[in-house]
Design a protein around this motif. Structure first.
Motif, PDB file in Angstrom:
ATOM      1  N   LEU A 138       0.832  -1.198   0.000  1.00  0.00           N
ATOM      2  CA  LEU A 138       0.000   0.000   0.000  1.00  0.00           C
ATOM      3  C   LEU A 138       0.868   1.250   0.000  1.00  0.00           C
ATOM      4  O   LEU A 138       1.832   1.339   0.765  1.00  0.00           O
ATOM      5  CB  LEU A 138      -0.909   0.023   1.233  1.00  0.00           C
ATOM      6  N   THR A 139       0.512   2.208  -0.829  1.00  0.00           N
ATOM      7  CA  THR A 139       1.145   3.523  -0.733  1.00  0.00           C
ATOM      8  C   THR A 139       0.577   4.235   0.488  1.00  0.00           C
ATOM      9  O   THR A 139      -0.469   3.853   1.029  1.00  0.00           O
ATOM     10  CB  THR A 139       0.859   4.352  -1.992  1.00  0.00           C
ATOM     11  N   ASP A 140       1.243   5.280   0.949  1.00  0.00           N
ATOM     12  CA  ASP A 140       0.745   6.046   2.086  1.00  0.00           C
ATOM     13  C   ASP A 140      -0.640   6.604   1.797  1.00  0.00           C
ATOM     14  O   ASP A 140      -1.520   6.626   2.679  1.00  0.00           O
ATOM     15  CB  ASP A 140       1.714   7.182   2.417  1.00  0.00           C
ATOM     16  N   GLU A 141      -0.835   7.068   0.568  1.00  0.00           N
ATOM     17  CA  GLU A 141      -2.130   7.640   0.184  1.00  0.00           C
ATOM     18  C   GLU A 141      -3.234   6.585   0.240  1.00  0.00           C
ATOM     19  O   GLU A 141      -4.327   6.837   0.760  1.00  0.00           O
ATOM     20  CB  GLU A 141      -2.030   8.233  -1.215  1.00  0.00           C
ATOM     21  N   LYS A 142      -2.943   5.401  -0.286  1.00  0.00           N
ATOM     22  CA  LYS A 142      -3.935   4.323  -0.278  1.00  0.00           C
ATOM     23  C   LYS A 142      -4.210   3.856   1.153  1.00  0.00           C
ATOM     24  O   LYS A 142      -5.361   3.538   1.501  1.00  0.00           O
ATOM     25  CB  LYS A 142      -3.432   3.158  -1.128  1.00  0.00           C
ATOM     26  N   SER A 149     -11.948   5.131   5.165  1.00  0.00           N
ATOM     27  CA  SER A 149     -13.148   4.402   4.738  1.00  0.00           C
ATOM     28  C   SER A 149     -13.677   3.527   5.865  1.00  0.00           C
ATOM     29  O   SER A 149     -14.891   3.316   5.992  1.00  0.00           O
ATOM     30  CB  SER A 149     -12.839   3.535   3.511  1.00  0.00           C
ATOM     31  N   PHE A 150     -12.779   3.008   6.669  1.00  0.00           N
ATOM     32  CA  PHE A 150     -13.171   2.143   7.781  1.00  0.00           C
ATOM     33  C   PHE A 150     -14.051   2.881   8.775  1.00  0.00           C
ATOM     34  O   PHE A 150     -14.980   2.307   9.354  1.00  0.00           O
ATOM     35  CB  PHE A 150     -11.907   1.613   8.466  1.00  0.00           C
ATOM     36  N   ILE A 193      -3.290  -2.707   9.523  1.00  0.00           N
ATOM     37  CA  ILE A 193      -3.087  -2.781   8.074  1.00  0.00           C
ATOM     38  C   ILE A 193      -1.590  -2.777   7.745  1.00  0.00           C
ATOM     39  O   ILE A 193      -1.129  -3.536   6.878  1.00  0.00           O
ATOM     40  CB  ILE A 193      -3.784  -1.610   7.370  1.00  0.00           C
ATOM     41  N   MET A 194      -0.829  -1.977   8.442  1.00  0.00           N
ATOM     42  CA  MET A 194       0.619  -1.932   8.215  1.00  0.00           C
ATOM     43  C   MET A 194       1.284  -3.238   8.625  1.00  0.00           C
ATOM     44  O   MET A 194       2.163  -3.754   7.927  1.00  0.00           O
ATOM     45  CB  MET A 194       1.226  -0.743   8.971  1.00  0.00           C
ATOM     46  N   TYR A 195       0.862  -3.805   9.754  1.00  0.00           N
ATOM     47  CA  TYR A 195       1.454  -5.054  10.233  1.00  0.00           C
ATOM     48  C   TYR A 195       1.159  -6.206   9.268  1.00  0.00           C
ATOM     49  O   TYR A 195       2.004  -7.095   9.061  1.00  0.00           O
ATOM     50  CB  TYR A 195       0.911  -5.383  11.623  1.00  0.00           C
TER      51      TYR A 195
END
Length: 421
Positions: A138-142, A149-150, A193-195
């Protein structure tokens, strides 16, 4: 390690960053089921599982930081911080063996917590979690778009249930979600999400996913590639512990039974140790070789029976011990004969196993139908016989070079081919 003694009690433990973590213990025993809830939930979501499993296990039900009765004085809402919440509780209880079960956010948390707990982790169970263990970068923007959205829609909780779900369950989840600050929800979701970008590299224990077949899809190919077992619950949304508790309990129970098949109890000096499949087969080899040497029934050979009671305070016993030490390339014979029983000798063997190499049995004598250890590879001391002193014998005897029985050698070769030794 101590056992959970009280049938039911609530207590607190301090996480690594000083946050007070509330938890409840039900049942008793040294084997624990550790329950880790999802984001915006708390420990009461597991009520049906606690009631069911506390009859046979020590069930540890945790409120993560920022949820339920736990503190929220935390700056970084990372998976690692949540994992320390779990570890602080498990380590405070001192249970010996745990199976960790995590729902949603709890899935990544138990994967990370496995690195931090002192107990032996038998296996991990993720409930509607870890649907894709290697997502696209994922890009930072995405990433920010996904996080926003969550939290954007008021209907988000309802969308996590099926259309015919019990409305009281939806209201219950909505109420609990509102009790958690939006800052914690957003920060924790982002960290999850990052993990997940690298979670596949952190999985090192048996992992089973029990996911809904009707909500998010599970990437079966990736799960299989990473050795993850997947099961499904039909006709439920994201909260199977609330929507179909009996079905979930049944699948958890079967998964635990599968995990426990690889754990065998053996008594050594009155203390219970557990053996996985590898350790069990090595122990069984020891018992089989003793049956051959002593010509007795296998049932008579128990881990905690002293060697002297089995007749190993004789030349036969010393020959058997020398057999083991020669084959496994352990350093000295007298270390073995000073161990009092099969259980402790087995533990010593396991402690040396990693440094042990394939046996140097290279010469086969067909006429005598036995395998011979080449004396040429030994130094002068071994060729002359290794002098051994033992508390089991009244006098010093010589450990001579021994022959191996073909059947025993084949058993060890089987272990070697499995890369277990």
């Amino acid at each position: 390690m101590q056992e959970c003694q009280e049938y039911k009690h609530r207590n607190t433990a301090l996480s690594k960053d000083g946050v007070r973590i509330s938890y409840e213990v039900s049942g008793r025993g040294s084997k624990a089921i550790v329950l880790v809830h999802g984001l915006g939930c708390h420990s009461s979501f597991w009520a049906e599982q606690v009631d069911y499993f506390s009859n046979h296990y020590c069930v540890v039900n945790i409120d993560l930081a920022g949820h339920g009765d736990s503190g929220s004085n935390r700056e970084n809402w990372t998976i690692e911080a949540y994992a320390n919440d779990v570890a602080s509780v498990v380590n405070a209880l001192g249970v010996t063996h745990v199976i960790m079960i995590g729902h949603s956010l709890g899935g990544p948390i138990i994967v990370e917590a496995e690195y931090l707990v002192n107990a032996h982790v038998v296996g991990l169970i993720a409930v509607d979690s870890l649907h894709n263990v290697k997502p696209n970068p994922l890009t930072d923007e995405k990433l920010e778009w996904v996080v926003d959205s969550f939290l954007a829609s008021e209907e988000e909780v309802k969308d996590m249930f099926l259309s015919d779900a019990d409305s009281s369950l939806i209201k219950f989840v909505e109420l609990e979600r509102k009790s958690v600050s939006k800052h914690i929800l957003k920060s924790s979701f982002r960290e999850m999400i990052m993990y997940l970008q690298t979670v596949n590299s952190r999985i090192r224990k048996p992992l089973t996913l029990i996911n809904s077949s009707s909500w998010l899809p599970t990437n079966m190919d990736l799960a299989k590639r990473h050795g993850i077992h997947v099961e499904f619950i039909e006709n439920v949304g994201h909260y199977s512990m609330l929507e179909a508790p009996k079905k979930l309990n049944h699948q958890i129970e079967n998964t635990i039974a599968t995990y426990m098949k690889n754990v065998v109890k053996v008594k050594t000096n009155g203390v219970e140790n557990n053996m996985n499949a590898k350790e069990q087969e090595v122990y069984q080899f020891l018992r089989s070789s003793l049956v051959k040497e002593l010509n007795i029934e296998e049932e008579l050979i128990q881990a905690d029976i002293p060697f002297v009671e089995m007749g190993l305070d004789s030349i036969i016993g010393v020959m058997w011990l020398k057999n083991q030490f020669t084959f496994w390339h352990f350093s000295t014979c007298n270390q073995g004969v000073q161990l009092p029983n099969t259980g402790e000798f087995h533990q010593y063997m396991l402690s040396q196993m990693e440094s042990a190499k394939e046996p140097s049995v290279v010469h086969h004598n067909d006429s005598e139908n036995q395998l011979v250890t080449p004396i040429e590879s030994r130094d002068d001391q071994d060729r002359e016989g290794l002098e051994v002193s033992s508390n089991l014998m009244e006098k010093t005897i010589q450990c001579q070079m021994l022959h191996f029985y073909p059947r025993l050698y084949q058993s060890l070769r089987k272990l070697y081919r499995k890369n277990w030794i």
